[in-house]
Motif scaffolding. Structure first.
Motif, PDB file in Angstrom:
ATOM      1  N   PHE A  14       0.804  -1.218   0.000  1.00  0.00           N
ATOM      2  CA  PHE A  14       0.000   0.000   0.000  1.00  0.00           C
ATOM      3  C   PHE A  14       0.844   1.278   0.000  1.00  0.00           C
ATOM      4  O   PHE A  14       0.320   2.356   0.215  1.00  0.00           O
ATOM      5  N   ARG A  15       2.124   1.157  -0.242  1.00  0.00           N
ATOM      6  CA  ARG A  15       2.988   2.329  -0.321  1.00  0.00           C
ATOM      7  C   ARG A  15       3.121   2.772  -1.771  1.00  0.00           C
ATOM      8  O   ARG A  15       3.139   1.957  -2.686  1.00  0.00           O
ATOM      9  N   ALA A  16       3.211   4.080  -1.977  1.00  0.00           N
ATOM     10  CA  ALA A  16       3.385   4.616  -3.331  1.00  0.00           C
ATOM     11  C   ALA A  16       4.845   4.478  -3.747  1.00  0.00           C
ATOM     12  O   ALA A  16       5.746   4.840  -3.001  1.00  0.00           O
ATOM     13  N   ARG A  17       5.053   3.949  -4.934  1.00  0.00           N
ATOM     14  CA  ARG A  17       6.411   3.801  -5.448  1.00  0.00           C
ATOM     15  C   ARG A  17       6.927   5.154  -5.915  1.00  0.00           C
ATOM     16  O   ARG A  17       6.178   5.979  -6.441  1.00  0.00           O
ATOM     17  N   LEU A  18       8.220   5.388  -5.732  1.00  0.00           N
ATOM     18  CA  LEU A  18       8.817   6.655  -6.138  1.00  0.00           C
ATOM     19  C   LEU A  18       8.659   6.911  -7.636  1.00  0.00           C
ATOM     20  O   LEU A  18       8.399   8.036  -8.053  1.00  0.00           O
ATOM     21  N   ASP A  19       8.784   5.870  -8.449  1.00  0.00           N
ATOM     22  CA  ASP A  19       8.661   6.077  -9.895  1.00  0.00           C
ATOM     23  C   ASP A  19       7.248   6.479 -10.314  1.00  0.00           C
ATOM     24  O   ASP A  19       7.041   6.953 -11.420  1.00  0.00           O
TER      25      ASP A  19
END
Length: 153
Positions: A14-19
């Motif tokens: 559930f974490r947003a990826r940096l890319d």
């Protein structure tokens, strides 16, 4: 011991990826995708030994921090501090998700520079220049004049 590869973790679901959240036109984002990071793994991987001591830090992290240190003309302490504040720096150093903690102590950078030696630092510069030339970020005109800062000497 060889640096650990970061595998996919179930807790990152559930974490947003940096890319996905960074601007893909940002110079560091583009440069991170232009550099052939495997060159550094081949070059510096033999400097690590298996089954001795704690696992090493990822080579891309150490190479990336050294590049950022020199590109932004900051100290070892400052580059580690800025790393925690800047998603572009984290992406450049190979992280998929935003990091809230320091990845290493600034003294680790000193120890790593001693480990790779002057030839290793030359390799960092060589790959950086080759990448810039191949992606046409730099032309021959940029190499006509070189400024050398001898303040420390």
């Amino acid at each position: 011991m060889q640096p650990k590869s970061r595998g996919s973790d179930q807790g990152d679901l559930f974490r947003a990826r940096l890319d996905q959240i960074l601007n893909r036109q940002h110079p560091l984002y583009r440069l991170a995708n232009a550099i052939d990071w495997s060159v550094f793994d081949r070059e510096f991987g033999p400097l690590y030994t298996e089954n001795f001591g704690r696992p090493g830090l990822p080579i891309r992290l150490l190479v990336g921090l050294h590049y950022l240190k020199h590109a932004y003309n900051v100290s070892d302490e400052a580059v580690v501090d800025h790393f925690v504040e800047n998603g572009y720096w984290q992406y450049f150093c190979g992280f998929e998700f935003f990091q809230h903690d320091f990845p290493l102590a600034p003294t680790t950078l000193v120890k790593w520079r001693k480990r790779i030696g002057p030839k290793g630092m030359d390799k960092l510069l060589q790959v950086t220049i080759e990448t810039a030339k191949s992606k046409e970020y730099m032309t021959e005109r940029h190499l006509e004049r070189v400024n050398v800062d001898t303040t420390v000497q």
